[in-house]
Design a protein around this motif. Structure first.
Motif, PDB file in Angstrom:
ATOM      1  N   ASN A  98      27.069  50.438  25.044  1.00 62.46           N
ATOM      2  CA  ASN A  98      27.983  51.277  24.254  1.00 62.46           C
ATOM      3  C   ASN A  98      29.422  50.831  24.430  1.00 62.46           C
ATOM      4  O   ASN A  98      29.953  50.817  25.543  1.00 62.46           O
ATOM      5  CB  ASN A  98      27.856  52.744  24.671  1.00 62.46           C
ATOM      6  CG  ASN A  98      26.458  53.280  24.509  1.00 62.46           C
ATOM      7  OD1 ASN A  98      25.708  53.380  25.481  1.00 62.46           O
ATOM      8  ND2 ASN A  98      26.088  53.599  23.282  1.00 62.46           N
ATOM      9  N   ASP A 103      29.529  51.385  18.752  1.00 63.73           N
ATOM     10  CA  ASP A 103      29.128  52.740  18.358  1.00 63.73           C
ATOM     11  C   ASP A 103      29.807  53.220  17.075  1.00 63.73           C
ATOM     12  O   ASP A 103      29.220  53.994  16.310  1.00 63.73           O
ATOM     13  CB  ASP A 103      29.457  53.732  19.488  1.00 63.73           C
ATOM     14  CG  ASP A 103      28.585  53.515  20.719  1.00 63.73           C
ATOM     15  OD1 ASP A 103      27.623  52.738  20.643  1.00 63.73           O
ATOM     16  OD2 ASP A 103      28.900  54.127  21.759  1.00 63.73           O
ATOM     17  N   HIS A 104      31.041  52.778  16.849  1.00 68.24           N
ATOM     18  CA  HIS A 104      31.805  53.329  15.723  1.00 68.24           C
ATOM     19  C   HIS A 104      32.576  52.221  14.992  1.00 68.24           C
ATOM     20  O   HIS A 104      33.812  52.271  14.908  1.00 68.24           O
ATOM     21  CB  HIS A 104      32.784  54.400  16.209  1.00 68.24           C
ATOM     22  CG  HIS A 104      32.133  55.555  16.894  1.00 68.24           C
ATOM     23  ND1 HIS A 104      31.425  56.522  16.206  1.00 68.24           N
ATOM     24  CD2 HIS A 104      32.083  55.889  18.216  1.00 68.24           C
ATOM     25  CE1 HIS A 104      30.968  57.416  17.075  1.00 68.24           C
ATOM     26  NE2 HIS A 104      31.351  57.054  18.297  1.00 68.24           N
TER      27      HIS A 104
END
Length: 654
Positions: A98, A103-104
């Motif tokens: 992560n 993640d984004h």
């Protein structure tokens, strides 16, 4: 009688220091004891909040920071936590599942070239990002906004007094001219009806509109962060670290403290030094003047808000000069040793400077009594300079790999707007004409009314309302000096070209002889069509200071002195019966090798029609203020002083 000491907020009376600490740190108490002994009043707690972390880890960090904040309070100091606002770091990015980018990816800024604004540290790319650590710069209009605000709300539930938010940039480390991701494109379309530009084109009015619009994106994010925190704690403060000052960084990176009214958002200015290795020790005179101009620029951007500045030094003698021009410029110092924020030049020296500030803290309570206002326009800089060079300082130094720039094209002297603005400020400093900066969010007849003279350097971009304010100021009796004025008001605030220079048209003035004066209402407009400020910045043309002195003399507010040119003066009216005069001495610092010497001179300070009855002076390290002899001549208090780095003269009036 002297007025009683002012009751100041902790933000106004800030004497700031910071340190890095993590859970289990055994040295916290000892370090805080040292801070308290050095008269520090605000502690910046630098922990791990800038890292991308799980909710559980964030809770652990918040709990630790709260414990440190309580220790600060036990010693009579306030506490703020350091946190990046738009950068998230992840250690060991290649091996962990992560990261912010993994993640984004839709939260990460994208440049106009389509590149995502993320990288992994190493190879000297960014000194604050260790090798193997991911740095992701986040979009302030994306889902990151709510995620981050919720974290700030949690911090507002602790004992912290506020958050130090680090540089919320549209960063150009990787992506060129961010942010162009989907949420930014949709916002720009909704607010302007225009499609986001796809390439850099200064001749395209849509691109100019987008450049100006980007300042508002950062401003709205800052306001939303503070508003979120204050739903939890109405007294919680947000202090935004802002490093773009007046130069081209504000154009390309969006962050610009001069572009909008900050409301309750506060600022700490990062006025970088000429070198991350030697600070200002090898800086020439024009770089020192440039730093003094940026310090005063920070006060002007903040309007009526108090603001802070990172006061960097290498050794005590250069550090004292930097802090002197910060204090005389009207910004509260965060003392630090270059290049790291949490270092100090020395605890004993910090204690000397902060002890003096504590004893004389009512200098922050005085209103400006300076006779000149200089107008700064972010969009004029954007549309005229077009990000053609960095503009932080003026010099190059190929022998120092940590010097701020390597090419002469980055010199502020080469930029037509910034060079004109800074050159006017330099000329006013050399003429010993104390000035304040007024930015466009604060431009109004009421704000300008106290100043007999207002200078507008190269005001190429002005709104109709700003032009109306300048007209009202002149009609009421003010003197407006417009320099580099052939295109004054040629753009509106969005970058739309007008048929004529609207400011000149409003006054019925056409280009003519330089320094030509045209009466208007009860006041007058003085027009200089040439770039006299930029010329002064480059050559120190004495005719410029001569003309400025004539304009000020007509207004009846001149200081008469034989002080060296590079003595910075600031006037503050504590009450109607006391005038404070601050002198910061940066004379003679360009002689090859750093040599800081005192300056001795006579000065005659206008007393506003009152009678001086006592003059006292004090400098850092003095045991107590000393009363000195003076005379009263021509409505001025006349006295002799010897200034090391910084001197405060207090004139009691009847």
């Amino acid at each position: 009688m002297e007025p009683p000491s002012a009751e100041l907020s902790w933000v106004s009376d800030a004497r700031v220091a910071g340190f890095e600490t993590f859970a289990g740190d055994p040295a916290v108490d000892a370090r805080l004891d040292v801070f308290a002994a050095a008269h520090v009043s605000v502690v910046v707690i630098d922990s791990d909040l800038s890292f991308y972390m799980t909710d559980a880890r964030f809770e652990e960090s918040a709990a630790y920071i709260e414990a440190v904040a309580k220790k600060c309070h036990e010693r009579g100091m306030k506490a703020v936590a350091y946190c990046s606002l738009l950068e998230a770091l992840t250690e060991n990015a290649a091996s962990v599942p992560n990261t912010m980018w993994k993640d984004h990816p839709d939260w990460v800024q994208r440049g106009i070239d389509g590149k995502a604004n993320k990288f992994v540290g190493g190879a000297g790319r960014a000194f604050w990002v260790p090798a193997g650590t991911e740095s992701a710069w986040l979009c302030p209009t994306s889902g990151y906004r709510d995620y981050f605000i919720n974290r700030v709300k949690r911090l507002a539930q602790t004992s912290l007094d506020g958050l130090w938010g680090d540089v919320p940039l549209l960063s150009d480390i990787v992506g060129v001219w961010p942010c162009t991701n989907a949420s930014c494109a949709a916002k720009f379309l909704a607010e302007t009806g225009l499609a986001q530009p796809t390439r850099v084109d200064w001749n395209n009015p849509v691109f100019r509109r987008w450049v100006a619009w980007r300042h508002g994106v950062i401003h709205e994010f800052e306001q939303a962060v503070l508003a979120g925190a204050r739903t939890v704690r109405p007294d919680f403060q947000l202090i935004v670290e802002t490093d773009t000052m007046d130069h081209s960084g504000g154009t390309v990176q969006g962050l610009d403290g001069a572009s909008r009214d900050d409301g309750d958002v506060l600022r700490v200015w990062e006025v970088s030094t000429a070198s991350d290795e030697t600070g200002m020790r090898e800086a020439p005179a024009d770089d020192w003047i440039s730093m003094a101009i940026m310090m005063r620029h920070g006060r002007g951007c903040a309007g009526k808000n108090p603001s802070w500045v990172i006061s960097y030094g290498k050794e005590t003698d250069d550090a004292e000069r930097v802090m002197a021009i910060a204090i005389a410029g009207g910004v509260r110092p965060y003392e630090s040793q270059i290049p790291l924020l949490n270092n100090t030049v020395g605890d004993a020296w910090r204690g000397k400077m902060y002890g003096w500030l504590k004893d004389n803290n009512d200098i922050w309570a005085g209103e400006s009594a300076n006779p000149v206002a200089v107008i700064f326009s972010s969009v004029s800089r954007d549309f005229i300079d077009r990000n053609a060079g960095g503009g932080l300082y003026t010099s190059t130094n190929r022998a120092d790999e940590d010097w701020w720039a390597t090419t002469p094209t980055d010199s502020a002297k080469n930029l037509p707007y910034l060079g004109e603005y800074r050159g006017i400020c330099k000329a006013l400093i050399h003429a010993h004409a104390p000035y304040d900066v007024v930015t466009m969010p604060h431009l109004s007849p009421a704000w300008l009314a106290p100043y007999p003279v207002v200078v507008a350097p190269r005001p190429a971009a002005l709104s109709d309302g700003e032009i109306a304010s300048l007209k009202s100021y002149v009609e009421a009796g003010g003197t407006l000096l417009v320099t580099g004025g052939t295109d004054a008001g040629l753009f509106d605030e969005h970058g739309v070209l007008r048929a004529q220079p609207a400011l000149l048209q409003a006054f019925g003035v056409s280009a003519g002889a330089n320094w030509s004066r045209t009466s208007y209402g009860l006041g007058a407009v003085v027009l200089v069509t040439e770039q006299v400020g930029q010329t002064y910045y480059q050559t120190t043309d004495a005719s410029v200071t001569t003309e400025l002195a004539r304009i000020l003399e007509a207004a009846g507010r001149t200081i008469v002195t034989d002080a060296p040119p590079a003595v910075v003066i600031d006037l503050r009216q504590r009450t109607e019966h006391r005038l404070d005069v601050l002198f910061a001495n940066i004379d003679g610092l360009d002689t090859g090798g750093f040599t800081a010497e005192s300056a001795s001179f006579q000065v005659a300070i206008p007393c506003g029609g009152k009678m001086p009855r006592r003059v006292t002076v004090t400098q850092p390290g003095d045991a107590a203020p000393a009363e000195i002899p003076f005379t009263h001549e021509g409505g001025r208090a006349v006295f002799d002083v010897t200034v090391g780095a910084l001197l405060l003269a207090r004139i009691a009036l009847t």
